[in-house]
Design a protein around this motif. Structure first.
Motif, PDB file in Angstrom:
ATOM      1  N   ALA A  11       0.880  -1.237   0.001  1.00  0.00           N
ATOM      2  CA  ALA A  11       0.153  -0.005   0.158  1.00  0.00           C
ATOM      3  C   ALA A  11       0.905   1.234   0.010  1.00  0.00           C
ATOM      4  O   ALA A  11       0.529   2.242  -0.877  1.00  0.00           O
ATOM      5  N   VAL A  12       1.898   1.364   0.946  1.00  0.00           N
ATOM      6  CA  VAL A  12       2.881   2.494   0.954  1.00  0.00           C
ATOM      7  C   VAL A  12       3.555   2.751  -0.507  1.00  0.00           C
ATOM      8  O   VAL A  12       3.606   3.596  -0.856  1.00  0.00           O
ATOM      9  N   GLY A  13       3.813   1.331  -1.102  1.00  0.00           N
ATOM     10  CA  GLY A  13       4.599   1.348  -2.517  1.00  0.00           C
ATOM     11  C   GLY A  13       3.410   2.195  -3.626  1.00  0.00           C
ATOM     12  O   GLY A  13       3.960   2.846  -4.312  1.00  0.00           O
ATOM     13  N   VAL A  14       2.212   1.574  -3.606  1.00  0.00           N
ATOM     14  CA  VAL A  14       1.059   2.265  -4.533  1.00  0.00           C
ATOM     15  C   VAL A  14       1.182   3.763  -4.086  1.00  0.00           C
ATOM     16  O   VAL A  14       1.015   4.491  -5.198  1.00  0.00           O
ATOM     17  N   LEU A  15       1.030   3.981  -3.004  1.00  0.00           N
ATOM     18  CA  LEU A  15       0.838   5.360  -2.732  1.00  0.00           C
ATOM     19  C   LEU A  15       2.089   6.393  -3.192  1.00  0.00           C
ATOM     20  O   LEU A  15       1.909   7.478  -3.670  1.00  0.00           O
ATOM     21  N   CYS A  16       3.133   5.677  -2.913  1.00  0.00           N
ATOM     22  CA  CYS A  16       4.426   6.347  -3.612  1.00  0.00           C
ATOM     23  C   CYS A  16       4.547   6.512  -5.096  1.00  0.00           C
ATOM     24  O   CYS A  16       4.698   7.781  -5.600  1.00  0.00           O
ATOM     25  N   VAL A  17       4.178   5.512  -5.694  1.00  0.00           N
ATOM     26  CA  VAL A  17       3.812   5.783  -7.239  1.00  0.00           C
ATOM     27  C   VAL A  17       2.931   6.609  -7.372  1.00  0.00           C
ATOM     28  O   VAL A  17       3.283   7.329  -8.484  1.00  0.00           O
ATOM     29  N   LEU A  18       1.759   6.699  -7.000  1.00  0.00           N
ATOM     30  CA  LEU A  18       0.681   7.577  -7.398  1.00  0.00           C
ATOM     31  C   LEU A  18       1.024   9.026  -7.078  1.00  0.00           C
ATOM     32  O   LEU A  18       0.991   9.878  -7.776  1.00  0.00           O
TER      33      LEU A  18
END
Length: 187
Positions: A11-18
């Motif tokens: 989830a943190v990785g997805v937020l960083c990419v977004l």
């Protein structure tokens, strides 16, 4: 427990990419806006922003209205010598910003108050602006956009400034004092 940690890391990785995608998109939009401000001719034909009133060479149309002092005024106002015209809209931020500069410019205009015609548009608050303009201009107040003087001048945005030659022919127009002051220097 390990599954929860894995889900949180994803989830943190997805937020960083977004966040990265949104930041790059914002940077692209800011760059485009900067290019527009630096070179408007690239985005708009004619090498200028759209006119705020009739442009040089156009003629004002006939009109008949009354000043705040109760005197009639019509297109014959433009018959004698060059006149400075201005249109301000109540509540317009750009009008508020440029109003003090206009007052100074109008006070120094050749021919004085009798050669300056100021239009204030708005139902509420127009009286205050009119009182400030009265020492330097013949003042007309119209409650709404599209009144007789506004239509004659062809105003589409505010503030609108112009130099009108005898016969109602526009010599220069724009939204800045510099737009009309340069026309006076060419005389």
């Amino acid at each position: 427990m390990l599954n929860i940690v894995a889900v949180l890391v994803v989830a943190v990785g997805v937020l960083c990419v977004l966040n990265t995608v949104l930041t790059l998109g914002m940077a692209r939009r800011l760059r485009t806006q900067n290019e527009l401000l630096a070179n408007p001719s690239r985005f708009m034909p004619g090498n200028h922003f759209p006119p705020v009133m009739r442009v040089a060479g156009e003629r004002t149309s006939a009109f008949s209205t009354t000043t705040v002092d109760g005197a009639p005024v019509d297109e014959t106002f433009f018959d004698e010598t060059s006149a400075l015209v201005a249109a301000f809209s109540v509540g317009c931020a750009a009008c508020e910003e440029r109003f003090p500069e206009f007052l100074q410019f109008a006070a120094a205009f050749p021919g004085g108050r009798e050669r300056v015609l100021a239009l204030v548009i708005g139902a509420e608050g127009a009286e205050e602006k009119a009182e400030l303009l009265k020492p330097v201009a013949t003042v007309v107040v119209e409650d709404t956009h599209g009144g007789p003087l506004s239509t004659s001048l062809g105003t589409t945005a505010y503030p609108a400034l112009g130099i009108i030659e005898p016969g109602g022919v526009v010599r220069a127009s724009g939204t800045l004092i510099q737009d009309v002051a340069i026309a006076l220097e060419k005389v």
